[in-house]
Design an enzyme around this catalytic site. Structure first.
Site, PDB file in Angstrom:
ATOM      1  CE  LYS A  11      48.501  31.285  40.044  1.00  0.00           C
ATOM      2  NZ  LYS A  11      47.540  31.881  39.061  1.00  0.00           N
ATOM      3  CE1 TYR A  51      50.831  33.677  35.323  1.00  0.00           C
ATOM      4  CE2 TYR A  51      51.793  34.645  37.288  1.00  0.00           C
ATOM      5  CZ  TYR A  51      51.105  33.615  36.667  1.00  0.00           C
ATOM      6  OH  TYR A  51      50.690  32.509  37.404  1.00  0.00           O
ATOM      7  CB  THR A  93      41.720  29.892  34.299  1.00  0.00           C
ATOM      8  OG1 THR A  93      42.586  29.259  33.340  1.00  0.00           O
ATOM      9  CG2 THR A  93      42.367  31.178  34.790  1.00  0.00           C
ATOM     10  CG  ASN A 114      44.048  30.911  39.476  1.00  0.00           C
ATOM     11  OD1 ASN A 114      45.136  31.200  39.952  1.00  0.00           O
ATOM     12  ND2 ASN A 114      43.815  30.854  38.183  1.00  0.00           N
ATOM     13  CG  HIS A 117      51.850  28.865  37.059  1.00  0.00           C
ATOM     14  ND1 HIS A 117      51.347  29.522  35.967  1.00  0.00           N
ATOM     15  CD2 HIS A 117      52.949  28.182  36.640  1.00  0.00           C
ATOM     16  CE1 HIS A 117      52.139  29.260  34.912  1.00  0.00           C
ATOM     17  NE2 HIS A 117      53.112  28.453  35.299  1.00  0.00           N
ATOM     18  CD  GLU A 128      55.874  28.700  33.091  1.00  0.00           C
ATOM     19  OE1 GLU A 128      55.109  29.363  32.366  1.00  0.00           O
ATOM     20  OE2 GLU A 128      55.480  27.719  33.763  1.00  0.00           O
TER      21      GLU A 128
HETATM   22  P1  ATP Z   1      48.322  30.124  35.306  1.00  0.00           P
HETATM   23  O1  ATP Z   1      49.150  30.625  34.144  1.00  0.00           O
HETATM   24  O2  ATP Z   1      48.474  30.963  36.555  1.00  0.00           O
HETATM   25  O3  ATP Z   1      48.531  28.658  35.555  1.00  0.00           O
HETATM   26  P2  ATP Z   1      46.090  29.735  33.572  1.00  0.00           P
HETATM   27  O4  ATP Z   1      47.103  29.206  32.612  1.00  0.00           O
HETATM   28  O5  ATP Z   1      44.967  28.818  33.963  1.00  0.00           O
HETATM   29  O6  ATP Z   1      46.781  30.224  34.906  1.00  0.00           O
HETATM   30  P3  ATP Z   1      46.159  32.213  32.155  1.00  0.00           P
HETATM   31  O7  ATP Z   1      45.257  32.509  31.025  1.00  0.00           O
HETATM   32  O8  ATP Z   1      47.587  31.870  31.871  1.00  0.00           O
HETATM   33  O9  ATP Z   1      45.463  31.075  33.014  1.00  0.00           O
HETATM   34  O10 ATP Z   1      46.106  33.451  33.148  1.00  0.00           O
HETATM   35  C1  ATP Z   1      47.128  33.665  34.112  1.00  0.00           C
HETATM   36  C2  ATP Z   1      46.496  34.080  35.407  1.00  0.00           C
HETATM   37  O11 ATP Z   1      45.907  35.369  35.227  1.00  0.00           O
HETATM   38  C3  ATP Z   1      45.360  33.197  35.895  1.00  0.00           C
HETATM   39  O12 ATP Z   1      45.782  32.092  36.643  1.00  0.00           O
HETATM   40  C4  ATP Z   1      44.555  34.147  36.746  1.00  0.00           C
HETATM   41  O13 ATP Z   1      45.099  34.241  38.054  1.00  0.00           O
HETATM   42  C5  ATP Z   1      44.732  35.470  36.035  1.00  0.00           C
HETATM   43  N1  ATP Z   1      43.583  35.715  35.177  1.00  0.00           N
HETATM   44  C6  ATP Z   1      43.301  35.133  33.997  1.00  0.00           C
HETATM   45  N2  ATP Z   1      42.134  35.597  33.488  1.00  0.00           N
HETATM   46  C7  ATP Z   1      41.679  36.499  34.384  1.00  0.00           C
HETATM   47  C8  ATP Z   1      40.524  37.328  34.448  1.00  0.00           C
HETATM   48  N3  ATP Z   1      39.605  37.314  33.485  1.00  0.00           N
HETATM   49  N4  ATP Z   1      40.394  38.127  35.543  1.00  0.00           N
HETATM   50  C9  ATP Z   1      41.322  38.156  36.514  1.00  0.00           C
HETATM   51  N5  ATP Z   1      42.437  37.398  36.517  1.00  0.00           N
HETATM   52  C10 ATP Z   1      42.610  36.569  35.474  1.00  0.00           C
HETATM   53 MG    MG Z   2      48.857  30.244  32.095  1.00  0.00          MG
END
Ligand code: ATP
Ligand code: MG
Length: 140
Positions: A11, A51, A93, A114, A117, A128
């Site tokens: 990211k 997203y 996450t 974070n 992805h 994707e």
């Molecule tokens: P990713 O899809 O990026 O791999 P993930 O699958 O671990 O991450 P998701 O639930 O898909 O988590 O959320 C997508 C992204 O949205 C997260 O990686 C994070 O950057 C952001 N995100 C998720 N929850 C929060 C939150 N509570 N506050 C801020 N950002 C969040």
């Molecule tokens: Mg995710």
């Protein structure tokens, strides 16, 4: 495209902080083969589309802004059990909850920023990968 793939992005925050090489090293050490890779940048529109599943979540606007704030590294990775094993390699996450030695524990700065992805299912990994790469850009 073969199964046993997952899709990842390094990211914008991790790119800005100079962690591309270190993260790719963790990916290699984790036993993943890189079958496609590019240094690119998502428009806000593309980030929003990627997203879209989170459209109703309160953090969606922030997520789209962040993901389009600078260049990323997009890659398709291959390994037995790729999706699940990559989620283990990257950690939770929220980096505060990520296990010791995981990519997010090492390189993420917050839940929003974070570091990486990782796809959450085989079906989404295919979607994707195809969102970012043409068939001629993947070498399994
Ligand atoms: P990713 O899809 O990026 O791999 P993930 O699958 O671990 O991450 P998701 O639930 O898909 O988590 O959320 C997508 C992204 O949205 C997260 O990686 C994070 O950057 C952001 N995100 C998720 N929850 C929060 C939150 N509570 N506050 C801020 N950002 C969040
Ligand atoms: Mg995710």
């Amino acid at each position: 495209m073969a199964s046993n793939i997952t899709f990842t992005m390094i990211k914008p925050g991790a790119v800005r902080n100079g962690h591309i090489g270190a993260i790719l090293n963790e990916i290699n050490k984790g036993g993943f083969k890189i079958v496609a890779m590019k240094y690119t940048k998502l428009s806000a529109e593309k980030a929003g589309e990627f997203y879209a599943v989170h459209k109703e979540r309160p953090f969606y606007g922030e997520l789209v802004e962040f993901m389009s704030s600078g260049p990323i590294v997009a890659a398709v990775l291959q390994k037995d059990n790729a999706v699940e094993d990559f989620r283990t390699l990257i950690g939770a996450t929220n980096p505060a909850d990520a296990a010791e030695g995981t990519i997010r524990q090492l390189f993420a700065t917050s839940i929003g920023e974070n570091a990486v992805h990782g796809s959450d299912s085989d079906e989404n990994a295919q979607i994707e990968a195809n969102f970012h790469f043409a068939g001629t850009e993947m070498f399994s």
